[in-house]
Motif scaffolding. Structure first.
Motif, PDB file in Angstrom:
ATOM      1  N   THR A 132      55.587   2.092  71.812  1.00 41.98           N
ATOM      2  CA  THR A 132      55.763   3.142  72.813  1.00 41.98           C
ATOM      3  C   THR A 132      56.068   4.501  72.196  1.00 41.98           C
ATOM      4  O   THR A 132      55.689   5.522  72.762  1.00 41.98           O
ATOM      5  N   ASP A 134      67.905  -2.296  72.927  1.00 42.19           N
ATOM      6  CA  ASP A 134      66.705  -2.221  73.758  1.00 42.19           C
ATOM      7  C   ASP A 134      65.605  -3.051  73.096  1.00 42.19           C
ATOM      8  O   ASP A 134      65.179  -2.751  71.974  1.00 42.19           O
ATOM      9  N   ASN A 135      65.161  -4.103  73.770  1.00 38.49           N
ATOM     10  CA  ASN A 135      64.184  -5.026  73.176  1.00 38.49           C
ATOM     11  C   ASN A 135      62.834  -4.377  72.913  1.00 38.49           C
ATOM     12  O   ASN A 135      62.156  -4.744  71.953  1.00 38.49           O
ATOM     13  N   GLN A 136      62.412  -3.427  73.731  1.00 41.69           N
ATOM     14  CA  GLN A 136      61.140  -2.733  73.473  1.00 41.69           C
ATOM     15  C   GLN A 136      61.262  -1.862  72.217  1.00 41.69           C
ATOM     16  O   GLN A 136      60.359  -1.832  71.392  1.00 41.69           O
ATOM     17  N   GLN A 137      62.376  -1.197  72.060  1.00 34.83           N
ATOM     18  CA  GLN A 137      62.581  -0.360  70.880  1.00 34.83           C
ATOM     19  C   GLN A 137      62.599  -1.227  69.618  1.00 34.83           C
ATOM     20  O   GLN A 137      62.037  -0.844  68.587  1.00 34.83           O
ATOM     21  N   ALA A 182      61.116  -4.209  69.336  1.00 37.91           N
ATOM     22  CA  ALA A 182      59.734  -4.674  69.163  1.00 37.91           C
ATOM     23  C   ALA A 182      58.910  -3.589  68.477  1.00 37.91           C
ATOM     24  O   ALA A 182      58.111  -3.881  67.575  1.00 37.91           O
ATOM     25  N   ASP A 183      59.109  -2.343  68.860  1.00 36.66           N
ATOM     26  CA  ASP A 183      58.394  -1.231  68.240  1.00 36.66           C
ATOM     27  C   ASP A 183      58.715  -1.137  66.750  1.00 36.66           C
ATOM     28  O   ASP A 183      57.825  -0.959  65.922  1.00 36.66           O
ATOM     29  N   THR A 209      56.247  -8.188  71.805  1.00 40.41           N
ATOM     30  CA  THR A 209      56.585  -7.584  73.095  1.00 40.41           C
ATOM     31  C   THR A 209      58.107  -7.593  73.261  1.00 40.41           C
ATOM     32  O   THR A 209      58.813  -8.346  72.567  1.00 40.41           O
ATOM     33  N   ALA A 210      58.576  -6.808  74.194  1.00 37.50           N
ATOM     34  CA  ALA A 210      60.010  -6.789  74.495  1.00 37.50           C
ATOM     35  C   ALA A 210      60.476  -8.168  74.949  1.00 37.50           C
ATOM     36  O   ALA A 210      61.566  -8.623  74.567  1.00 37.50           O
ATOM     37  N   GLN A 211      59.645  -8.861  75.745  1.00 38.12           N
ATOM     38  CA  GLN A 211      60.013 -10.184  76.247  1.00 38.12           C
ATOM     39  C   GLN A 211      60.131 -11.195  75.101  1.00 38.12           C
ATOM     40  O   GLN A 211      61.050 -12.014  75.071  1.00 38.12           O
ATOM     41  N   VAL A 242      60.791 -10.506  71.936  1.00 40.65           N
ATOM     42  CA  VAL A 242      61.979 -10.146  71.160  1.00 40.65           C
ATOM     43  C   VAL A 242      63.239 -10.647  71.866  1.00 40.65           C
ATOM     44  O   VAL A 242      64.110 -11.256  71.243  1.00 40.65           O
ATOM     45  N   ALA A 243      63.332 -10.429  73.165  1.00 37.32           N
ATOM     46  CA  ALA A 243      64.497 -10.894  73.932  1.00 37.32           C
ATOM     47  C   ALA A 243      64.659 -12.407  73.807  1.00 37.32           C
ATOM     48  O   ALA A 243      65.776 -12.917  73.613  1.00 37.32           O
TER      49      ALA A 243
END
Length: 168
Positions: free
Chosen positions: A33, A94-97, A99-100, A122-124, A126-127
Motif C-alpha cells: 500500500t 498494523d497487519n497490512q503495514q 505485510a508491506d 496479505t494483512a489477513q 499476517v494476522a
C-alpha cells in the motif's frame, strides 16, 4: 587533521546514504500500500541486523538479498517468515503495514529468488501467522529444514545452506 577526520566522516555518511537509496533487486508487488513506508520500516526494524540492502555478512545472520524469496517456495516456509519472533512480535501492530514490510523484503530484496507465481502476503495472512510465533525452537534448525525443502522442491541453490555467501 580535524578537517581530514570530518571530511572522512562526511564521505562515509554520503556513501551510507547512497547505499540506502539503492533500488530493490526485484519489482515490488502492487499489494504494497505504501512502498516508501515499507522500505523505511524495513530499514528501521530489520536493516540494523540484516543490512539496509539485505546483506548482513559478516554478521552471523541470514543474508536476505537475492535469497529470501526462496522461502516463498512452500506454505510452511512462507509461514516461517511471518512466525519469526522479530516479525511476529514486531512493534508494527498494523497487519497490512507488516505485510508491506515483509513483501518489500521478499520481493524487493529477494529479487529473482522469488518463485514464479508467488503471491504477496496479505494483512489477513499476517494476522493469522502471528498467532504462531516461533519461541522455543532453534531458529537455525528451523531455517535449515525450510532451506532443504526449497532446494528439493523449487531448485534453490545449495549455497542457501550457508547463512550468507562465503560462510565456511
Amino acid at each position: 587533521m580535524r578537517r581530514l577526520v570530518l571530511g572522512s566522516l562526511f564521505l562515509i555518511g554520503a556513501v551510507g546514504i547512497g547505499r540506502a537509496a539503492l533500488p530493490p533487486l526485484g519489482p515490488l508487488p502492487a499489494a504494497i500500500t505504501d512502498p516508501d513506508l515499507a522500505r523505511s520500516d524495513y530499514a528501521e526494524h530489520c536493516g540494523g541486523c540484516h543490512g539496509v540492502q539485505g546483506s548482513a555478512a559478516p554478521a552471523l545472520l541470514p543474508e536476505l538479498r537475492g535469497r529470501v524469496g526462496w522461502f516463498m517456495c512452500t506454505p510452511q516456509s512462507r509461514a516461517y517468515l511471518i512466525r519469526l519472533p522479530n516479525i511476529a512480535h514486531s512493534r508494527i501492530k498494523d497487519n497490512q503495514q507488516l505485510a508491506d514490510l515483509v513483501n518489500y523484503m521478499v520481493f524487493g530484496l529477494g529479487g529473482a529468488s522469488v518463485p514464479k507465481g508467488a503471491k504477496p502476503f496479505t494483512a489477513q495472512e499476517v494476522a493469522h501467522e502471528r498467532q504462531f510465533a516461533l519461541t522455543s525452537v532453534s531458529l537455525k534448525a528451523e531455517r535449515a529444514r525450510y532451506v532443504e525443502a526449497a532446494i528439493r522442491k523449487c531448485g534453490a541453490p545449495t549455497a542457501m545452506r550457508r547463512l550468507y555467501p562465503g560462510q565456511e
